[in-house]
Design a protein around this motif. Structure first.
Motif, mmCIF file in Angstrom:
data_model
loop_
_atom_site.group_PDB
_atom_site.id
_atom_site.type_symbol
_atom_site.label_atom_id
_atom_site.label_comp_id
_atom_site.label_asym_id
_atom_site.label_seq_id
_atom_site.Cartn_x
_atom_site.Cartn_y
_atom_site.Cartn_z
ATOM 1 N N SER A 29 0.824 -1.203 0.000
ATOM 2 C CA SER A 29 0.000 0.000 0.000
ATOM 3 C C SER A 29 0.863 1.260 0.000
ATOM 4 C CB SER A 29 -0.935 0.008 1.208
ATOM 5 O OG SER A 29 -0.198 0.157 2.405
ATOM 6 N N GLY A 30 2.185 1.088 0.193
ATOM 7 C CA GLY A 30 3.098 2.219 0.171
ATOM 8 C C GLY A 30 2.999 3.097 1.409
ATOM 9 N N GLU A 31 2.673 2.508 2.563
ATOM 10 C CA GLU A 31 2.570 3.285 3.803
ATOM 11 C C GLU A 31 3.901 3.947 4.156
ATOM 12 O OE1 GLU A 31 0.913 0.970 7.008
ATOM 13 O OE2 GLU A 31 -0.843 0.446 5.811
ATOM 14 N N ASP A 32 4.991 3.253 3.945
ATOM 15 C CA ASP A 32 6.321 3.795 4.206
ATOM 16 C C ASP A 32 6.746 4.626 2.993
ATOM 17 O OD1 ASP A 32 8.918 3.778 5.740
ATOM 18 O OD2 ASP A 32 9.598 2.833 3.877
ATOM 19 N N GLU A 33 7.286 5.805 3.248
ATOM 20 C CA GLU A 33 7.681 6.702 2.162
ATOM 21 C C GLU A 33 8.692 6.048 1.214
ATOM 22 O OE1 GLU A 33 7.946 9.740 -0.439
ATOM 23 O OE2 GLU A 33 6.460 9.529 1.144
ATOM 24 N N GLU A 34 9.674 5.326 1.760
ATOM 25 C CA GLU A 34 10.681 4.685 0.913
ATOM 26 C C GLU A 34 10.077 3.561 0.071
ATOM 27 O OE1 GLU A 34 13.840 3.596 3.542
ATOM 28 O OE2 GLU A 34 14.502 5.669 3.780
ATOM 29 N N ASP A 35 9.108 2.839 0.635
ATOM 30 C CA ASP A 35 8.411 1.807 -0.141
ATOM 31 C C ASP A 35 7.617 2.449 -1.268
ATOM 32 O OD1 ASP A 35 9.438 -0.099 1.591
ATOM 33 O OD2 ASP A 35 7.578 -0.294 2.746
ATOM 34 N N ARG A 36 6.954 3.570 -0.948
ATOM 35 C CA ARG A 36 6.171 4.281 -1.971
ATOM 36 C C ARG A 36 7.084 4.763 -3.103
ATOM 37 N NH1 ARG A 36 3.015 6.633 1.185
ATOM 38 N NH2 ARG A 36 4.256 8.428 1.780
ATOM 39 N N GLN A 37 8.255 5.284 -2.763
ATOM 40 C CA GLN A 37 9.208 5.724 -3.782
ATOM 41 C C GLN A 37 9.674 4.543 -4.641
ATOM 42 O OE1 GLN A 37 10.050 8.797 -4.660
ATOM 43 N NE2 GLN A 37 8.598 9.528 -3.133
ATOM 44 N N TYR A 38 9.888 3.409 -3.995
ATOM 45 C CA TYR A 38 10.288 2.198 -4.734
ATOM 46 C C TYR A 38 9.238 1.868 -5.793
ATOM 47 C CZ TYR A 38 10.722 -2.756 -5.766
ATOM 48 O OH TYR A 38 10.797 -3.958 -6.424
ATOM 49 N N PHE A 39 7.955 1.895 -5.414
ATOM 50 C CA PHE A 39 6.894 1.563 -6.368
ATOM 51 C C PHE A 39 6.752 2.621 -7.455
ATOM 52 C CE2 PHE A 39 5.330 -1.360 -3.015
ATOM 53 C CZ PHE A 39 5.336 -2.503 -3.783
ATOM 54 N N LEU A 40 6.980 3.877 -7.110
ATOM 55 C CA LEU A 40 6.919 4.931 -8.130
ATOM 56 C C LEU A 40 8.002 4.726 -9.187
ATOM 57 C CD1 LEU A 40 6.166 8.103 -5.983
ATOM 58 C CD2 LEU A 40 4.661 7.008 -7.662
ATOM 59 N N LEU A 41 9.175 4.292 -8.752
ATOM 60 C CA LEU A 41 10.283 4.077 -9.684
ATOM 61 C C LEU A 41 10.205 2.747 -10.425
ATOM 62 C CD1 LEU A 41 13.222 5.424 -7.494
ATOM 63 C CD2 LEU A 41 12.213 6.506 -9.519
ATOM 64 N N ASN A 42 9.687 1.729 -9.777
ATOM 65 C CA ASN A 42 9.726 0.376 -10.342
ATOM 66 C C ASN A 42 8.380 -0.188 -10.768
ATOM 67 O OD1 ASN A 42 12.645 -0.342 -9.826
ATOM 68 N ND2 ASN A 42 11.984 0.327 -7.808
ATOM 69 N N GLY A 43 7.306 0.430 -10.359
ATOM 70 C CA GLY A 43 5.984 -0.072 -10.693
ATOM 71 C C GLY A 43 5.575 -1.215 -9.781
ATOM 72 N N PRO A 44 4.308 -1.562 -9.809
ATOM 73 C CA PRO A 44 3.791 -2.573 -8.901
ATOM 74 C C PRO A 44 4.071 -4.009 -9.331
ATOM 75 C CG PRO A 44 2.020 -1.753 -10.253
ATOM 76 C CD PRO A 44 3.250 -0.952 -10.599
ATOM 77 N N ASN A 45 4.462 -4.197 -10.601
ATOM 78 C CA ASN A 45 4.694 -5.561 -11.077
ATOM 79 C C ASN A 45 5.976 -6.122 -10.479
ATOM 80 O OD1 ASN A 45 2.376 -5.520 -12.641
ATOM 81 N ND2 ASN A 45 3.459 -4.590 -14.353
ATOM 82 N N GLN A 46 5.925 -7.393 -10.220
ATOM 83 C CA GLN A 46 7.048 -8.094 -9.593
ATOM 84 C C GLN A 46 8.246 -8.129 -10.541
ATOM 85 O OE1 GLN A 46 5.607 -11.839 -8.193
ATOM 86 N NE2 GLN A 46 7.255 -12.953 -9.084
ATOM 87 N N PRO A 47 9.432 -7.698 -10.061
ATOM 88 C CA PRO A 47 10.607 -7.735 -10.930
ATOM 89 C C PRO A 47 11.097 -9.162 -11.154
ATOM 90 C CG PRO A 47 11.237 -7.050 -8.728
ATOM 91 C CD PRO A 47 9.728 -7.194 -8.744
ATOM 92 N N SER A 48 11.647 -9.412 -12.307
ATOM 93 C CA SER A 48 12.212 -10.738 -12.577
ATOM 94 C C SER A 48 13.637 -10.783 -12.021
ATOM 95 C CB SER A 48 12.213 -11.030 -14.071
ATOM 96 O OG SER A 48 13.171 -10.199 -14.706
ATOM 97 N N ASP A 49 14.201 -11.974 -11.939
ATOM 98 C CA ASP A 49 15.565 -12.127 -11.467
ATOM 99 C C ASP A 49 16.556 -11.367 -12.356
ATOM 100 O OD1 ASP A 49 14.871 -13.723 -9.316
ATOM 101 O OD2 ASP A 49 14.990 -15.569 -10.505
ATOM 102 N N GLU A 50 16.316 -11.343 -13.674
ATOM 103 C CA GLU A 50 17.215 -10.670 -14.592
ATOM 104 C C GLU A 50 17.176 -9.161 -14.396
ATOM 105 O OE1 GLU A 50 14.687 -12.846 -16.063
ATOM 106 O OE2 GLU A 50 16.081 -14.452 -15.573
ATOM 107 N N GLU A 51 15.970 -8.609 -14.158
ATOM 108 C CA GLU A 51 15.829 -7.167 -13.989
ATOM 109 C C GLU A 51 16.563 -6.697 -12.750
ATOM 110 O OE1 GLU A 51 11.688 -6.379 -13.826
ATOM 111 O OE2 GLU A 51 11.340 -6.872 -15.911
ATOM 112 N N GLU A 52 16.574 -7.519 -11.695
ATOM 113 C CA GLU A 52 17.169 -7.103 -10.438
ATOM 114 C C GLU A 52 18.668 -6.963 -10.551
ATOM 115 O OE1 GLU A 52 17.825 -8.874 -6.069
ATOM 116 O OE2 GLU A 52 15.879 -9.276 -6.974
ATOM 117 N N GLU A 53 19.321 -7.791 -11.330
ATOM 118 C CA GLU A 53 20.786 -7.766 -11.458
ATOM 119 C C GLU A 53 21.198 -6.693 -12.377
ATOM 120 O OE1 GLU A 53 21.812 -11.646 -12.796
ATOM 121 O OE2 GLU A 53 21.163 -12.571 -10.960
#
Length: 176
Positions: A152-176
């Protein structure tokens, strides 16, 4: 480091969330107690009707006809495959719930600088001891509330993460 921890939590918590593992335990059709082979499970042959020993004992003699004690799944006869599949699905769901809780704990530890420092420098046992003296232990936190809070993005840093990365789950390749 925090964004990598968030990405890993995002991926792993989504993967192991119990909603992804649909199952139902085998329960007594009278009282709802969970049943397992070798623990007093009574099954009515030819039907999908199951009782615990206590409820079976309360039946009249003529009502007890056709029930077998399930000490192994083979006692279920033609229904063995159906029950075995459901039992396996439920076992996988229970394992996923445990993994989901572990992922949540790992995220809480890695997200908190002090907990991460204790874990990295002193190890798991030191972290456990340190948390015993904490007013609110990371071990007592609800993994489901944490999941809801994260997404839900209650934490500001979590909300920023979703703004930058979107709600879809990242794949293993995207993370590296």
């Amino acid at each position: 480091f925090a964004s990598r921890a968030r990405a890993a939590y995002h991926r792993q918590s989504s993967k192991f969330h119990p909603s992804n593992f649909k199952s139902r335990p085998i329960v007594c059709d009278q009282c709802g107690v969970k049943l397992a082979a070798g623990s007093g499970w009574m099954h009515k042959s030819g039907e999908y009707y199951d009782l615990c020993e206590d409820d079976h004992a309360e039946l009249l003699t003529e009502e007890k006809e056709g029930f077998v004690l399930v000490d192994t799944l083979g006692a279920l006869g033609d229904h063995e495959g159906d029950y075995a599949a459901e039992i396996e699905k439920h076992r996988r769901r229970e394992e996923a719930i445990l993994q989901f809780k572990r992922v949540g704990l790992a995220y809480r530890v890695l997200k908190d600088e002090e907990l991460r420092r204790i874990y990295v420098t002193c190890g798991w046992n030191a972290l456990v001891r340190a948390e015993e003296y904490s007013e609110t232990s990371s071990f007592d936190a609800c993994a489901f509330q944490q999941y809801d809070s994260f997404f839900s993005g209650e934490d500001e840093e979590d909300r920023q993460y979703f703004l930058l990365n979107g709600p879809n789950q990242p794949s293993d390749e995207e993370e590296e």
